[in-house]
Write a protein that holds these residues in place. Structure first.
Motif, PDB file in Angstrom:
ATOM      1  N   ALA A  75       0.841  -1.187   0.000  1.00 31.20           N
ATOM      2  CA  ALA A  75       0.000   0.000   0.000  1.00 31.20           C
ATOM      3  C   ALA A  75       0.881   1.244   0.000  1.00 31.20           C
ATOM      4  O   ALA A  75       1.723   1.406   0.882  1.00 31.20           O
ATOM      5  CB  ALA A  75      -0.913   0.012   1.220  1.00 31.20           C
ATOM      6  N   THR A  76       0.717   2.099  -0.987  1.00 29.05           N
ATOM      7  CA  THR A  76       1.490   3.342  -1.027  1.00 29.05           C
ATOM      8  C   THR A  76       0.739   4.398  -0.227  1.00 29.05           C
ATOM      9  O   THR A  76      -0.442   4.654  -0.471  1.00 29.05           O
ATOM     10  CB  THR A  76       1.682   3.833  -2.475  1.00 29.05           C
ATOM     11  N   THR A  77       1.417   5.000   0.718  1.00 29.09           N
ATOM     12  CA  THR A  77       0.772   6.019   1.548  1.00 29.09           C
ATOM     13  C   THR A  77       1.813   6.951   2.136  1.00 29.09           C
ATOM     14  O   THR A  77       2.921   6.534   2.457  1.00 29.09           O
ATOM     15  CB  THR A  77      -0.055   5.380   2.682  1.00 29.09           C
ATOM     16  N   ALA A  78       1.432   8.218   2.265  1.00 30.08           N
ATOM     17  CA  ALA A  78       2.334   9.217   2.840  1.00 30.08           C
ATOM     18  C   ALA A  78       1.968   9.538   4.280  1.00 30.08           C
ATOM     19  O   ALA A  78       2.712  10.225   4.970  1.00 30.08           O
ATOM     20  CB  ALA A  78       2.273  10.502   2.002  1.00 30.08           C
ATOM     21  N   ARG A  79       0.805   9.027   4.741  1.00 26.52           N
ATOM     22  CA  ARG A  79       0.334   9.382   6.076  1.00 26.52           C
ATOM     23  C   ARG A  79       0.734   8.326   7.104  1.00 26.52           C
ATOM     24  O   ARG A  79       0.859   7.146   6.795  1.00 26.52           O
ATOM     25  CB  ARG A  79      -1.194   9.521   6.076  1.00 26.52           C
ATOM     26  N   ASP A  80       0.912   8.793   8.345  1.00 29.09           N
ATOM     27  CA  ASP A  80       1.145   7.857   9.448  1.00 29.09           C
ATOM     28  C   ASP A  80      -0.129   7.054   9.691  1.00 29.09           C
ATOM     29  O   ASP A  80      -1.241   7.592   9.636  1.00 29.09           O
ATOM     30  CB  ASP A  80       1.527   8.620  10.723  1.00 29.09           C
ATOM     31  N   ARG A  81       0.014   5.792   9.962  1.00 27.56           N
ATOM     32  CA  ARG A  81      -1.133   4.910  10.168  1.00 27.56           C
ATOM     33  C   ARG A  81      -1.032   4.258  11.541  1.00 27.56           C
ATOM     34  O   ARG A  81       0.049   3.920  12.015  1.00 27.56           O
ATOM     35  CB  ARG A  81      -1.162   3.812   9.098  1.00 27.56           C
ATOM     36  N   ASP A  82      -2.188   4.053  12.154  1.00 30.10           N
ATOM     37  CA  ASP A  82      -2.236   3.368  13.449  1.00 30.10           C
ATOM     38  C   ASP A  82      -2.321   1.861  13.199  1.00 30.10           C
ATOM     39  O   ASP A  82      -3.215   1.175  13.673  1.00 30.10           O
ATOM     40  CB  ASP A  82      -3.441   3.854  14.253  1.00 30.10           C
ATOM     41  N   LEU A  83      -1.353   1.376  12.406  1.00 22.26           N
ATOM     42  CA  LEU A  83      -1.330  -0.029  12.011  1.00 22.26           C
ATOM     43  C   LEU A  83       0.105  -0.528  12.089  1.00 22.26           C
ATOM     44  O   LEU A  83       1.032   0.171  11.689  1.00 22.26           O
ATOM     45  CB  LEU A  83      -1.848  -0.201  10.581  1.00 22.26           C
ATOM     46  N   THR A  84       0.274  -1.725  12.605  1.00 28.07           N
ATOM     47  CA  THR A  84       1.607  -2.320  12.691  1.00 28.07           C
ATOM     48  C   THR A  84       1.888  -3.088  11.409  1.00 28.07           C
ATOM     49  O   THR A  84       1.271  -4.132  11.151  1.00 28.07           O
ATOM     50  CB  THR A  84       1.700  -3.271  13.896  1.00 28.07           C
ATOM     51  N   LYS A  85       2.802  -2.545  10.594  1.00 29.60           N
ATOM     52  CA  LYS A  85       3.130  -3.161   9.318  1.00 29.60           C
ATOM     53  C   LYS A  85       4.576  -2.842   8.959  1.00 29.60           C
ATOM     54  O   LYS A  85       5.091  -1.791   9.324  1.00 29.60           O
ATOM     55  CB  LYS A  85       2.227  -2.625   8.191  1.00 29.60           C
ATOM     56  N   PRO A  86       5.233  -3.729   8.206  1.00 29.16           N
ATOM     57  CA  PRO A  86       6.562  -3.387   7.697  1.00 29.16           C
ATOM     58  C   PRO A  86       6.443  -2.248   6.680  1.00 29.16           C
ATOM     59  O   PRO A  86       5.477  -2.184   5.916  1.00 29.16           O
ATOM     60  CB  PRO A  86       7.046  -4.679   7.038  1.00 29.16           C
ATOM     61  N   VAL A  87       7.436  -1.360   6.691  1.00 28.83           N
ATOM     62  CA  VAL A  87       7.446  -0.219   5.784  1.00 28.83           C
ATOM     63  C   VAL A  87       8.659  -0.345   4.868  1.00 28.83           C
ATOM     64  O   VAL A  87       9.788  -0.464   5.337  1.00 28.83           O
ATOM     65  CB  VAL A  87       7.493   1.116   6.560  1.00 28.83           C
ATOM     66  N   TYR A  88       8.411  -0.313   3.570  1.00 28.49           N
ATOM     67  CA  TYR A  88       9.457  -0.442   2.562  1.00 28.49           C
ATOM     68  C   TYR A  88       9.699   0.896   1.870  1.00 28.49           C
ATOM     69  O   TYR A  88       8.772   1.698   1.712  1.00 28.49           O
ATOM     70  CB  TYR A  88       9.043  -1.438   1.475  1.00 28.49           C
ATOM     71  N   SER A  89      10.909   1.102   1.428  1.00 27.93           N
ATOM     72  CA  SER A  89      11.173   2.175   0.477  1.00 27.93           C
ATOM     73  C   SER A  89      10.651   1.712  -0.876  1.00 27.93           C
ATOM     74  O   SER A  89      10.473   0.499  -1.101  1.00 27.93           O
ATOM     75  CB  SER A  89      12.669   2.464   0.386  1.00 27.93           C
ATOM     76  N   PRO A  90      10.407   2.626  -1.829  1.00 30.29           N
ATOM     77  CA  PRO A  90       9.971   2.189  -3.159  1.00 30.29           C
ATOM     78  C   PRO A  90      10.946   1.203  -3.797  1.00 30.29           C
ATOM     79  O   PRO A  90      10.527   0.211  -4.414  1.00 30.29           O
ATOM     80  CB  PRO A  90       9.897   3.503  -3.948  1.00 30.29           C
ATOM     81  N   GLU A  91      12.234   1.450  -3.659  1.00 33.51           N
ATOM     82  CA  GLU A  91      13.244   0.558  -4.237  1.00 33.51           C
ATOM     83  C   GLU A  91      13.166  -0.841  -3.644  1.00 33.51           C
ATOM     84  O   GLU A  91      13.127  -1.843  -4.365  1.00 33.51           O
ATOM     85  CB  GLU A  91      14.642   1.139  -4.017  1.00 33.51           C
TER      86      GLU A  91
END
Length: 244
Positions: free
Chosen positions: A79-95
């Protein structure tokens, strides 16, 4: 199954942005588009007009009523998103996301990238269905990307992941780089003429000055055309001096 990810546009609001996204996708060899509940219906004439040659991406787009339906057969969803989310998830860079997508697709898995509507981006319910988030390092004071811009960025990273371009190439324009013999001849030509002109003075510093000049020539990435130009410049200056 094609060895490319699905680009899923969730509730897009403007046909023009869908068309621009299609064009951006095809720029990077992507044509698997899904459209979830577009605000202005489907098909969309403004999307076709904006696609500018990428109409086949729109022709093959899958229409879904919900995000869950669009990603039902996917093993991995970003999921592409710029906002902070109240969800526990791994965050990737686009690369990193596109490298992960490449590797999973190579194993036979289906991968989707979610893009949110223009006004608000993805809702938490959409993000909750994703396995991971993709975060673009934008200006924190102005983080929002246009839909087509975000599609273009992810398409670019996909292309890099599957066929990384050389960081730098050189257009030779019909010539080759000079070899050492040609550089040696150029250095000797200048050394001879400069010696005649009294450039290497005082005599005690002449060896160091000549060494410095030769080092200059060897350090420069000269082509054969460059070498001939430098020879010609020196010959012309000598002729001009002799005429004077």
């Amino acid at each position: 199954m094609k060895n490319i990810p699905d680009f899923v546009l969730v509730r897009p609001q403007m046909g023009e942005n869908i068309g621009a996204a299609a064009r951006a996708m095809l720029n990077f060899g992507l044509d698997r588009m899904s459209v979830v509940a577009p605000r202005d219906g489907w098909p969309n004439e403004r999307a076709v007009a904006m696609a500018s040659g990428a109409g086949r991406v729109l022709d093959g787009a899958r229409l879904s009523a919900t995000t869950a339906e669009a990603v039902a057969d996917c093993a991995m969803v970003f999921a592409t998103t710029a906002r902070d989310r109240d969800l526990t998830k791994p965050v990737y860079s686009p690369e990193a996301a596109m490298i992960e997508a490449r590797d999973r697709i190579a194993r036979g898995e289906r991968v989707a990238i979610l893009f949110g509507p223009e006004r608000t981006g993805l809702e938490n319910d959409d993000v909750a269905r994703a396995n991971a988030i993709v975060s673009v390092p934008t200006n924190p004071d102005f983080p929002s990307l246009n839909l087509a811009q975000c599609v273009l960025l992810m398409g670019y990273e996909w292309r890099r992941a599957i066929a990384a371009p050389a960081a730098q190439t050189m257009e030779m324009a019909g010539t080759d780089f000079a070899n050492h013999a040609e550089l040696e001849a150029l250095a000797a030509h200048y050394e001879e003429r400069l010696d005649t002109a009294g450039f290497f003075f005082p005599e005690g510093k002449a060896p160091a000055m000549k060494r410095h000049l030769r080092n200059l020539w060897s350090r420069m990435p000269l082509t054969r055309a460059d070498v001939q130009t430098f020879h010609g410049m020196m010959r012309q200056m000598v002729r001009w001096k002799e005429r004077g």
